[in-house]
Design an enzyme around this catalytic site. Structure first.
Site, PDB file in Angstrom:
ATOM      1  N   ALA A 291       0.866  -1.174   0.000  1.00  0.00           N
ATOM      2  CA  ALA A 291       0.000   0.000   0.000  1.00  0.00           C
ATOM      3  C   ALA A 291       0.910   1.233   0.000  1.00  0.00           C
ATOM      4  O   ALA A 291       2.066   1.149   0.425  1.00  0.00           O
ATOM      5  CB  ALA A 291      -0.886  -0.022   1.240  1.00  0.00           C
TER       6      ALA A 291
ATOM      7  N   GLY B 112       0.804  -5.012   0.909  1.00  0.00           N
ATOM      8  CA  GLY B 112      -0.368  -5.073   0.036  1.00  0.00           C
ATOM      9  C   GLY B 112      -0.060  -5.746  -1.298  1.00  0.00           C
ATOM     10  O   GLY B 112      -0.956  -6.315  -1.935  1.00  0.00           O
TER      11      GLY B 112
ATOM     12  N   GLU C 123      -0.403  -9.291  -0.597  1.00  0.00           N
ATOM     13  CA  GLU C 123      -1.839  -9.553  -0.390  1.00  0.00           C
ATOM     14  C   GLU C 123      -2.585  -9.550  -1.723  1.00  0.00           C
ATOM     15  O   GLU C 123      -3.472 -10.375  -1.958  1.00  0.00           O
ATOM     16  CB  GLU C 123      -2.414  -8.510   0.585  1.00  0.00           C
ATOM     17  CG  GLU C 123      -1.898  -8.753   2.006  1.00  0.00           C
ATOM     18  CD  GLU C 123      -2.103  -7.573   2.947  1.00  0.00           C
ATOM     19  OE1 GLU C 123      -1.799  -6.426   2.548  1.00  0.00           O
ATOM     20  OE2 GLU C 123      -2.563  -7.778   4.078  1.00  0.00           O
TER      21      GLU C 123
ATOM     22  N   GLU D 272       4.987  -5.018   7.019  1.00  0.00           N
ATOM     23  CA  GLU D 272       4.284  -3.909   7.686  1.00  0.00           C
ATOM     24  C   GLU D 272       4.777  -3.669   9.115  1.00  0.00           C
ATOM     25  O   GLU D 272       4.747  -2.550   9.612  1.00  0.00           O
ATOM     26  CB  GLU D 272       2.769  -4.170   7.718  1.00  0.00           C
ATOM     27  CG  GLU D 272       2.069  -4.121   6.375  1.00  0.00           C
ATOM     28  CD  GLU D 272       2.016  -5.458   5.665  1.00  0.00           C
ATOM     29  OE1 GLU D 272       2.812  -6.364   6.000  1.00  0.00           O
ATOM     30  OE2 GLU D 272       1.182  -5.596   4.757  1.00  0.00           O
TER      31      GLU D 272
HETATM   32  N1  CAA Z   1       4.627   3.263  -0.579  1.00  0.00           N
HETATM   33  C1  CAA Z   1       5.013   4.413  -1.138  1.00  0.00           C
HETATM   34  N2  CAA Z   1       6.182   4.564  -1.816  1.00  0.00           N
HETATM   35  C2  CAA Z   1       6.966   3.478  -1.929  1.00  0.00           C
HETATM   36  C3  CAA Z   1       6.625   2.238  -1.368  1.00  0.00           C
HETATM   37  C4  CAA Z   1       5.387   2.153  -0.671  1.00  0.00           C
HETATM   38  N3  CAA Z   1       4.927   0.989  -0.150  1.00  0.00           N
HETATM   39  N4  CAA Z   1       7.621   1.347  -1.631  1.00  0.00           N
HETATM   40  C5  CAA Z   1       8.550   2.025  -2.338  1.00  0.00           C
HETATM   41  N5  CAA Z   1       8.162   3.299  -2.523  1.00  0.00           N
HETATM   42  C6  CAA Z   1       8.881   4.380  -3.233  1.00  0.00           C
HETATM   43  C7  CAA Z   1      10.036   4.916  -2.403  1.00  0.00           C
HETATM   44  O1  CAA Z   1       9.583   5.845  -1.463  1.00  0.00           O
HETATM   45  C8  CAA Z   1      10.906   5.503  -3.474  1.00  0.00           C
HETATM   46  O2  CAA Z   1      10.371   6.745  -3.860  1.00  0.00           O
HETATM   47  P1  CAA Z   1      11.332   8.069  -3.990  1.00  0.00           P
HETATM   48  O3  CAA Z   1      12.273   7.706  -5.109  1.00  0.00           O
HETATM   49  O4  CAA Z   1      10.376   9.156  -4.326  1.00  0.00           O
HETATM   50  O5  CAA Z   1      12.018   8.199  -2.677  1.00  0.00           O
HETATM   51  C9  CAA Z   1      10.709   4.543  -4.666  1.00  0.00           C
HETATM   52  O6  CAA Z   1       9.482   3.852  -4.394  1.00  0.00           O
HETATM   53  C10 CAA Z   1      11.815   3.504  -4.788  1.00  0.00           C
HETATM   54  O7  CAA Z   1      11.938   2.858  -3.533  1.00  0.00           O
HETATM   55  P2  CAA Z   1      13.342   2.688  -2.744  1.00  0.00           P
HETATM   56  O8  CAA Z   1      14.243   3.813  -3.075  1.00  0.00           O
HETATM   57  O9  CAA Z   1      13.010   2.449  -1.303  1.00  0.00           O
HETATM   58  O10 CAA Z   1      13.869   1.347  -3.443  1.00  0.00           O
HETATM   59  P3  CAA Z   1      14.877   0.264  -2.834  1.00  0.00           P
HETATM   60  O11 CAA Z   1      15.193  -0.640  -3.981  1.00  0.00           O
HETATM   61  O12 CAA Z   1      15.974   0.918  -2.085  1.00  0.00           O
HETATM   62  O13 CAA Z   1      14.009  -0.540  -1.732  1.00  0.00           O
HETATM   63  C11 CAA Z   1      12.044  -1.724  -0.949  1.00  0.00           C
HETATM   64  C12 CAA Z   1      12.926  -1.340  -2.148  1.00  0.00           C
HETATM   65  C13 CAA Z   1      12.802  -2.657  -0.002  1.00  0.00           C
HETATM   66  C14 CAA Z   1      10.824  -2.451  -1.504  1.00  0.00           C
HETATM   67  C15 CAA Z   1      11.613  -0.451  -0.168  1.00  0.00           C
HETATM   68  O14 CAA Z   1      11.106   0.491  -1.089  1.00  0.00           O
HETATM   69  C16 CAA Z   1      10.550  -0.685   0.868  1.00  0.00           C
HETATM   70  O15 CAA Z   1      10.842  -1.186   1.941  1.00  0.00           O
HETATM   71  N6  CAA Z   1       9.262  -0.323   0.548  1.00  0.00           N
HETATM   72  C17 CAA Z   1       8.164  -0.443   1.475  1.00  0.00           C
HETATM   73  C18 CAA Z   1       7.692  -1.867   1.640  1.00  0.00           C
HETATM   74  C19 CAA Z   1       6.583  -1.941   2.675  1.00  0.00           C
HETATM   75  O16 CAA Z   1       6.772  -1.651   3.835  1.00  0.00           O
HETATM   76  N7  CAA Z   1       5.357  -2.341   2.231  1.00  0.00           N
HETATM   77  C20 CAA Z   1       4.209  -2.429   3.087  1.00  0.00           C
HETATM   78  C21 CAA Z   1       3.379  -1.188   2.967  1.00  0.00           C
HETATM   79  S1  CAA Z   1       2.023  -1.120   4.124  1.00  0.00           S
HETATM   80  C22 CAA Z   1       0.850  -2.155   3.512  1.00  0.00           C
HETATM   81  O17 CAA Z   1       0.993  -2.703   2.444  1.00  0.00           O
HETATM   82  C23 CAA Z   1      -0.399  -2.354   4.350  1.00  0.00           C
HETATM   83  C24 CAA Z   1      -1.294  -3.447   3.884  1.00  0.00           C
HETATM   84  O18 CAA Z   1      -1.400  -4.504   4.512  1.00  0.00           O
HETATM   85  C25 CAA Z   1      -2.150  -3.287   2.720  1.00  0.00           C
END
Ligand code: CAA
Length: 258
Positions: free
Chosen positions: A66, A109, A112, A132
């Site tokens: 998400a 998400g 999911e 998460e």
């Molecule tokens: N939401 C919003 N933006 C996101 C995102 C997310 N879930 N995941 C990645 N992005 C964005 C980053 O902010 C970044 O944007 P900017 O360039 O503007 O800063 C861009 O995508 C590229 O990401 P990274 O620079 O972080 O890329 P990376 O290769 O270094 O890392 C990653 C990749 C490990 C996937 C890391 O991006 C990450 O940890 N993302 C979040 C994963 C996460 O926590 N997901 C769960 C979300 S909550 C949820 O999903 C609730 C539910 O149950 C529905």
């Protein structure tokens, strides 16, 4: 269908492929994307020229969850009012088979959403998990329920409580995905499988999918009854007569979807 900003839709034969297309955010599932995705699924489900749907992202990410930026400042009451995850049930109700073609990150998400699909083909680069916990929350779109049913309690606990990612091989071994292929082929492989399913009698495909999904929310007794009713119902279809006649006459059946 109105113009799609976050998705690319492609069709070939009876197969429609939906590609999540927010590469700058690793296909993070913001509200706009999810609204487009749900209405695209609903319209493909009603379209007789589509028999199987492939859902994919890009090589780097199926979806990284998400959209955290969209949720970061929300209050509990705002989240409750937004109730964004209840709409995902509409994907669960799609009657046509959905195949996920997953490469790179399928997180939160994204994992999911993958688990809403019926079959999963992954590239060997897939990284799948529910991280998460590392941002102070927990899965909210079915992760605690679907992951547990798919991989069992102990692995689900480990993944949800630590946020660790599974490799494609681990996910395969855990029964979360169907197969792992080299990254060049994951989409092609999913589309090939979709074409194979699209080449089966559509009403039987629909009722079989429905019966399998029923097993997740009913007793074995009710499930068996449901299955039998669907089986008997297929004897009302022209495709059943055709399928059995073709077998007896040693020829290839021609399906009508009726
Ligand atoms: N939401 C919003 N933006 C996101 C995102 C997310 N879930 N995941 C990645 N992005 C964005 C980053 O902010 C970044 O944007 P900017 O360039 O503007 O800063 C861009 O995508 C590229 O990401 P990274 O620079 O972080 O890329 P990376 O290769 O270094 O890392 C990653 C990749 C490990 C996937 C890391 O991006 C990450 O940890 N993302 C979040 C994963 C996460 O926590 N997901 C769960 C979300 S909550 C949820 O999903 C609730 C539910 O149950 C529905």
């Amino acid at each position: 269908m109105s113009e799609l900003k976050n998705l690319i839709l492609h069709r070939e034969g009876f197969v429609a492929t939906i590609q999540l297309n927010r590469p700058q955010a690793l296909n993070a599932l913001n509200l706009e994307l999810m609204n487009e995705l749900i209405s695209t699924f609903e319209s493909l489900d009603k379209d007789d020229s589509v028999r199987c749907i492939v859902l994919t992202g890009n090589e780097k990410a199926f979806a990284a969850g998400a959209d955290i930026k969209e949720m970061a400042n929300a209050s509990a009451v705002e989240m409750l009012e937004r109730d964004q995850f209840s709409k995902w049930d509409k994907i669960r109700k799609v009657k046509k088979p959905i195949i996920a073609a997953v490469s790179g990150f399928a997180l939160g998400g994204g994992c999911e959403l993958m688990m809403h699909c019926d079959i999963v083909i992954a590239s060997e680069t897939a990284k799948i998990g529910q991280p998460e916990i590392n941002i102070g929350v927990m899965p909210g779109a079915g992760g605690t329920q679907r992951l547990t049913r798919a991989v069992g309690k102990v692995l689900a606990m480990e993944l949800v409580l630590t946020g660790r990612f599974l490799s494609a091989e681990e996910a395969l071994k855990a029964g979360l995905i169907n197969r792992v292929v080299p990254v060049e082929f994951y989409l092609e492989e999913a589309q090939k499988l979709a074409a194979e399913i699209a080449n089966r009698p559509p009403v039987a495909v629909r009722l079989a999918k429905e019966a399998i999904l029923k097993s997740f929310d009913t007793t074995i007794e009710m499930g068996l009854e449901y299955e039998r009713k669907n089986f008997y119902m297929l004897f009302a279809t022209e495709d059943m007569k055709e399928g059995m006649a073709a077998f007896v006459e040693k020829r290839k059946p021609e399906w009508k979807g009726k």
